[in-house]
Design a protein around this motif. Structure first.
Motif, PDB file in Angstrom:
ATOM      1  N   ALA A 438       0.846  -1.211   0.000  1.00 44.71           N
ATOM      2  CA  ALA A 438       0.000   0.000   0.000  1.00 44.71           C
ATOM      3  C   ALA A 438       0.873   1.249   0.000  1.00 44.71           C
ATOM      4  O   ALA A 438       0.587   2.220  -0.709  1.00 44.71           O
ATOM      5  CB  ALA A 438      -0.921  -0.015   1.211  1.00 44.71           C
ATOM      6  N   ALA A 439       1.954   1.219   0.762  1.00 40.81           N
ATOM      7  CA  ALA A 439       2.834   2.395   0.828  1.00 40.81           C
ATOM      8  C   ALA A 439       3.490   2.638  -0.537  1.00 40.81           C
ATOM      9  O   ALA A 439       3.668   3.793  -0.950  1.00 40.81           O
ATOM     10  CB  ALA A 439       3.911   2.185   1.897  1.00 40.81           C
ATOM     11  N   ASP A 442       0.879   4.333  -2.670  1.00 42.03           N
ATOM     12  CA  ASP A 442       0.637   5.723  -2.261  1.00 42.03           C
ATOM     13  C   ASP A 442       1.708   6.677  -2.772  1.00 42.03           C
ATOM     14  O   ASP A 442       1.422   7.759  -3.245  1.00 42.03           O
ATOM     15  CB  ASP A 442       0.619   5.827  -0.730  1.00 42.03           C
ATOM     16  CG  ASP A 442      -0.645   5.206  -0.168  1.00 42.03           C
ATOM     17  OD1 ASP A 442      -1.544   4.920  -0.982  1.00 42.03           O
ATOM     18  OD2 ASP A 442      -0.702   4.988   1.053  1.00 42.03           O
ATOM     19  N   ASN A 443       2.962   6.209  -2.638  1.00 43.83           N
ATOM     20  CA  ASN A 443       4.051   7.125  -2.987  1.00 43.83           C
ATOM     21  C   ASN A 443       4.428   7.077  -4.463  1.00 43.83           C
ATOM     22  O   ASN A 443       5.193   7.876  -4.932  1.00 43.83           O
ATOM     23  CB  ASN A 443       5.312   6.784  -2.179  1.00 43.83           C
ATOM     24  CG  ASN A 443       5.026   6.880  -0.688  1.00 43.83           C
ATOM     25  OD1 ASN A 443       4.154   7.618  -0.302  1.00 43.83           O
ATOM     26  ND2 ASN A 443       5.755   6.118   0.100  1.00 43.83           N
TER      27      ASN A 443
END
Ligand code: FCB
Length: 444
Positions: A438-439, A442-443
């Motif tokens: 997920a990170a 997101d980035n």
């Protein structure tokens, strides 16, 4: 930490005999692994894949789990004896239907299927005709591949022909620890060649039956180091690397075998079964990507046998399998393959670890596995940074499952399986991976 490229694929892997169960359902025929596991003394406590994780009936739940973890792809294998119970001839539609259902469920959740055609479950009738020692098995494999791709090729676009041909040849036919449990050097070498011919025939067949197919193979690669600078040990390491790694890499990437390995083999066996026509075929069949299964490196010394080296016990941390934990070697391995076999996109098609997990108040605190995954993903990222064209990473495994000769005694899953109830419990490592993926998104 740096980010993976946007298109990088995070997935999880399993294999049919290790997770499906339903060994006698809907017309599935027996495979050499059914026979082997049911032979007393061959597996831990005589355990078999008869029921395994029952994914045959629980695939919907497993697909939901993957969606919840944010996985973009599922690498599973198709059981040849479900499609062709006799190994060849009549297709069993009920077997095809299972993979249609599974594939539909994946696609509905936006999960890309990556299907392995052979993860060791050779139909027993072909085993009785010599299995991979018989050249005909390579052609039967291609017929099976064509039958599968005809029926699933509109939905599945990414194919792996064989999983770990080196393990099939050496562990199945030289060490005797896997089906069919033989211990014969000449046989193992013949099998290694026939697998490469089978791979090439299957590539040709898949291309003829699908214009959409991207085709690869999953090789088990282990960096090999000599125990010391002793010339005999350095030579042993080099030939062992040739046996384990270069033989298969050269075959699938260049359509040839390494000369030093052929010379060593030629001293112990008659290699006249390597037909020029088969080498020509191998040369013509190129792959679209290479799958690398990485677990651990080996440190070796010259042994008594011309082809068997002595493997040293590891120092440093190990997993529950006793396999050394060496993430930095994955980076080196990826760099090496990218350098020696340029122009082929790479995937890590298996990487993971067994640890002795326990359930405490409904949770599995497998910090060691989360650390393992993090360090190996960092190694992947470092390799990408070095310029390696690495496109994805599949953790072995989605679920705890039937670990071949070790039965259910070794747990590799990021999801715990309670074999009594078939309850699935995502371990802390799965929750960590979910956050990690997920990170990235997101980035990214
Ligand atoms: C690999 C196999 C896979 C699994 C892992 C732990 O060699 O491809 O099926 O058993 O090891």
């Amino acid at each position: 930490m740096k980010q993976f490229p946007k298109e990088f694929v995070f997935g999880a892997a399993t294999a049919a005999y290790q997770v499906e169960g339903a060994a006698q359902e809907d017309g599935r025929g027996p495979s050499i692994w059914d026979v082997f596991a049911h032979t007393p003394g061959k597996t831990y406590l005589g355990q078999t894949g008869d029921i395994a994780c029952d994914q045959y009936h629980r695939y919907q739940e497993d697909v939901r789990l993957m969606r919840d973890l944010g996985l973009a792809s599922y690498r599973f294998s198709i059981a040849w004896p479900r499609i062709l119970p006799s190994g060849a001839g009549q297709v069993n539609q009920a077997g095809v239907d299972y993979y249609l259902r599974l594939t539909e469920a994946l696609l509905e959740q936006g999960i890309t299927p990556l299907a392995t055609l052979y993860h060791w479950d050779l139909p027993q009738p072909l085993g009785e005709r010599g299995g991979w020692t018989n050249r005909d098995t390579a052609s039967y494999f291609a017929e099976y591949a064509a039958a599968v791709v005809d029926r699933l090729g509109d939905r599945i676009h990414r194919w792996i022909t064989l999983n770990e041909p080196s393990v099939v040849a050496y562990v199945g036919h030289l060490l005797g620890q896997h089906a069919p449990g033989h211990q014969d050097t000449a046989e193992a070498l013949r099998v290694a060649h026939h697998l490469m011919v089978g791979h090439a025939e299957a590539v040709e067949a898949i291309r003829a039956h699908s214009s959409l197919a991207e085709i690869g193979v999953a090789l088990s690669l282990s960096p090999v180091h000599p125990a010391d600078a002793e010339p005999a040990n350095v030579a042993a390491a080099s030939i062992y690397d040739g046996q384990l790694n270069r033989y298969f890499l050269d075959a699938v990437c260049r359509g040839e075998y390494p000369q030093d390995v052929l010379a060593a083999y030629g001293q112990v066996v008659d290699l006249s079964y390597i037909a020029q026509a088969d080498m020509n075929l191998m040369k013509r069949q190129t792959i679209d990507f290479l799958g690398i299964n990485y677990y651990f490196p080996s440190v070796v010394r010259a042994g008594g046998h011309p082809l068997l080296v002595e493997t040293l016990p590891p120092d440093g941390p190990v997993t529950e399998m006793g396999w050394p934990i060496r993430p930095e070697e994955l980076r080196d391995l990826l760099r090496r393959v990218a350098r020696d076999y340029p122009g082929i996109p790479l995937y890590v098609t298996e990487n993971g670890a067994a640890f002795a997990d326990t359930v405490e108040a409904g949770r599995v605190h497998d910090q060691a596995r989360a650390d393992f995954l993090r360090s190996h993903l960092e190694a992947c990222l470092a390799a990408i940074d070095d310029g390696v064209d690495l496109r994805g990473y599949y953790v072995w495994s989605l679920l705890d499952n039937f670990e071949w000769a070790y039965g259910y005694s070794k747990r590799f899953g990021i999801v715990y399986v309670d074999y009594e109830t078939q309850q699935r419990i995502p371990k802390d490592s799965a929750l960590w991976l979910k956050q990690f993926i997920a990170a990235q998104a997101d980035n990214g």
